[in-house]
Design a protein around this motif. Structure first.
Motif, PDB file in Angstrom:
ATOM      1  N   ARG A   1      27.485  18.977  32.821  1.00 55.96           N
ATOM      2  CA  ARG A   1      29.017  19.130  34.053  1.00 55.96           C
ATOM      3  C   ARG A   1      29.971  19.824  33.002  1.00 55.96           C
ATOM      4  O   ARG A   1      30.289  21.101  33.126  1.00 55.96           O
ATOM      5  N   ARG A   2      29.909  19.359  31.340  1.00 62.09           N
ATOM      6  CA  ARG A   2      31.069  19.942  31.154  1.00 62.09           C
ATOM      7  C   ARG A   2      30.629  20.696  29.825  1.00 62.09           C
ATOM      8  O   ARG A   2      30.045  19.832  28.959  1.00 62.09           O
TER       9      ARG A   2
ATOM     10  N   LEU B   1      31.441  23.713  26.402  1.00 66.11           N
ATOM     11  CA  LEU B   1      32.552  24.265  25.532  1.00 66.11           C
ATOM     12  C   LEU B   1      31.514  25.143  24.433  1.00 66.11           C
ATOM     13  O   LEU B   1      30.244  24.480  23.918  1.00 66.11           O
TER      14      LEU B   1
ATOM     15  N   ALA C   1      27.043  23.957  35.675  1.00 67.04           N
ATOM     16  CA  ALA C   1      27.959  23.473  34.784  1.00 67.04           C
ATOM     17  C   ALA C   1      29.504  23.971  35.407  1.00 67.04           C
ATOM     18  O   ALA C   1      29.703  24.545  35.897  1.00 67.04           O
ATOM     19  N   GLU C   2      30.268  22.889  35.948  1.00 72.12           N
ATOM     20  CA  GLU C   2      31.606  22.479  36.581  1.00 72.12           C
ATOM     21  C   GLU C   2      32.730  22.481  35.572  1.00 72.12           C
ATOM     22  O   GLU C   2      33.868  23.545  35.867  1.00 72.12           O
ATOM     23  N   LYS C   3      32.667  22.180  34.341  1.00 68.63           N
ATOM     24  CA  LYS C   3      34.222  22.242  33.683  1.00 68.63           C
ATOM     25  C   LYS C   3      33.345  23.106  32.604  1.00 68.63           C
ATOM     26  O   LYS C   3      32.334  22.300  31.219  1.00 68.63           O
ATOM     27  N   LEU C   4      34.083  24.534  31.616  1.00 67.19           N
ATOM     28  CA  LEU C   4      34.098  25.296  31.669  1.00 67.19           C
ATOM     29  C   LEU C   4      35.047  25.521  30.176  1.00 67.19           C
ATOM     30  O   LEU C   4      35.837  26.106  30.342  1.00 67.19           O
TER      31      LEU C   4
ATOM     32  N   ALA D   1      37.862  28.629  33.909  1.00 65.95           N
ATOM     33  CA  ALA D   1      37.227  28.390  32.824  1.00 65.95           C
ATOM     34  C   ALA D   1      38.672  28.449  31.677  1.00 65.95           C
ATOM     35  O   ALA D   1      40.153  28.598  31.899  1.00 65.95           O
ATOM     36  N   GLU D   2      38.503  27.211  30.207  1.00 66.07           N
ATOM     37  CA  GLU D   2      40.128  27.518  29.545  1.00 66.07           C
ATOM     38  C   GLU D   2      39.045  27.513  28.541  1.00 66.07           C
ATOM     39  O   GLU D   2      38.450  27.725  27.654  1.00 66.07           O
TER      40      GLU D   2
ATOM     41  N   SER E   1      35.650  14.550  25.826  1.00 63.96           N
ATOM     42  CA  SER E   1      36.319  15.675  26.593  1.00 63.96           C
ATOM     43  C   SER E   1      35.080  16.333  27.191  1.00 63.96           C
ATOM     44  O   SER E   1      34.619  17.127  28.274  1.00 63.96           O
ATOM     45  N   TYR E   2      33.638  16.835  26.223  1.00 60.67           N
ATOM     46  CA  TYR E   2      32.749  17.833  26.688  1.00 60.67           C
ATOM     47  C   TYR E   2      30.666  16.627  26.514  1.00 60.67           C
ATOM     48  O   TYR E   2      30.792  16.388  26.108  1.00 60.67           O
ATOM     49  N   ASP E   3      30.088  17.486  28.103  1.00 58.39           N
ATOM     50  CA  ASP E   3      29.096  16.698  27.683  1.00 58.39           C
ATOM     51  C   ASP E   3      28.285  17.273  27.006  1.00 58.39           C
ATOM     52  O   ASP E   3      26.836  16.787  25.874  1.00 58.39           O
TER      53      ASP E   3
END
Length: 273
Positions: free
Chosen positions: A48-49, A51, A69-72, A94-95, A110-112
């Protein structure tokens, strides 16, 4: 502070911000039908997360978004590439940071999944990168990278054989100054880099990106496959193009296409914590 090699890569990709994504999205994995970006994204789905290290113009992150993926997030040395990435609708939230993978601006755990396509192998101080990846990954998170392989097929090795003497003709002050981390070219070397940071031994998947196309298109793709081609002057490029098209004429298929392939390796591991 960035090194001379990092400055070279930044300047190159600022001038050619979509060169890598055009190259990779022009081909399909032999016998598969997906792009190499899609293969890599599928290896970490359904994370889901996600980087991306050396995210470039965001092509791989966009695929991850389409995979759910939701958090990129992404980091890259090139502001030109990041500008293109920010234009992608899939990356609106996205960041995307201008910076180095050795100093990630993200919180612990903070990332999967952390991914990198043809960029990890160019990063200096690979152990520092591995330590940062381990820091930002959640327990048992995935780290998956595509790195260059030792061989290529069809017209690609012909191009490199013809180009190498010309690369040696380039004055030292104009030569490409990037460096590749040799340990990333094999399974044992990557394990040597990653194990101290707490990663399991990698799985290792070699495959070929089929770049078969019209001869002029293959010529362009071959040029974009090697940074050193950018250091050649117009006369050298003309000599190389003429020799390449002549030497590969006998390789063309009945419909006039020119076979070419780029061999890569996909390494995937899990953080053991």
């Amino acid at each position: 502070m960035t090194s001379a090699a990092e400055n070279y890569l930044r300047e190159y990709h600022d001038r050619k911000p979509d060169a890598m994504s055009v190259l990779i999205e022009s081909g399909r994995v032999t016998g598969d039908g997906r792009t190499s970006y899609e293969v890599l994204a599928d290896r970490v789905a359904p994370a889901r997360r996600v980087l991306d290290l050396g995210c470039g113009d965001g092509a791989l992150l966009a695929v991850c978004a389409r995979r759910g993926a939701e958090k990129l997030a992404g980091v890259d040395l090139s502001s030109g590439q990041l500008a293109l990435a920010r234009q992608r609708p899939e990356l609106a939230g996205a960041e995307l940071h201008h910076g180095r993978a050795q100093e990630l601006p993200f919180a612990d755990d903070s990332y999967d999944a952390v991914v990198s396509h043809m960029a990890f192998m160019l990063m200096e101080d690979a152990e520092a990168v591995a330590a940062e990846v381990a820091r930002v990954l959640a327990p048992h998170g995935a780290f998956a990278v595509v790195v260059g392989g030792p061989e290529s097929t069809g017209a690609t090795p012909v191009f490199l054989e013809l180009a190498r003497p010309l690369f040696r003709e380039v004055p030292e002050e104009r030569r490409a100054t990037y460096t590749a981390e040799r340990r990333t070219s094999n399974r044992e070397g990557i394990d040597e880099v990653l194990a101290p940071a707490g990663f399991a031994p990698v799985s290792w998947e070699p495959y070929e990106i089929d770049l078969t196309a019209a001869p002029d298109e293959v010529w362009t793709l071959c040029c974009e496959s090697y940074y050193s081609t950018d250091t050649l002057d117009d006369v050298q490029l003309a000599r190389l193009r003429s020799a390449f098209l002549a030497e590969t004429e006998q390789l063309r298929t009945a419909d006039g296409r020119l076979p070419a392939g780029l061999c890569v390796n996909l390494a995937k591991t899990e953080l053991l914590k």
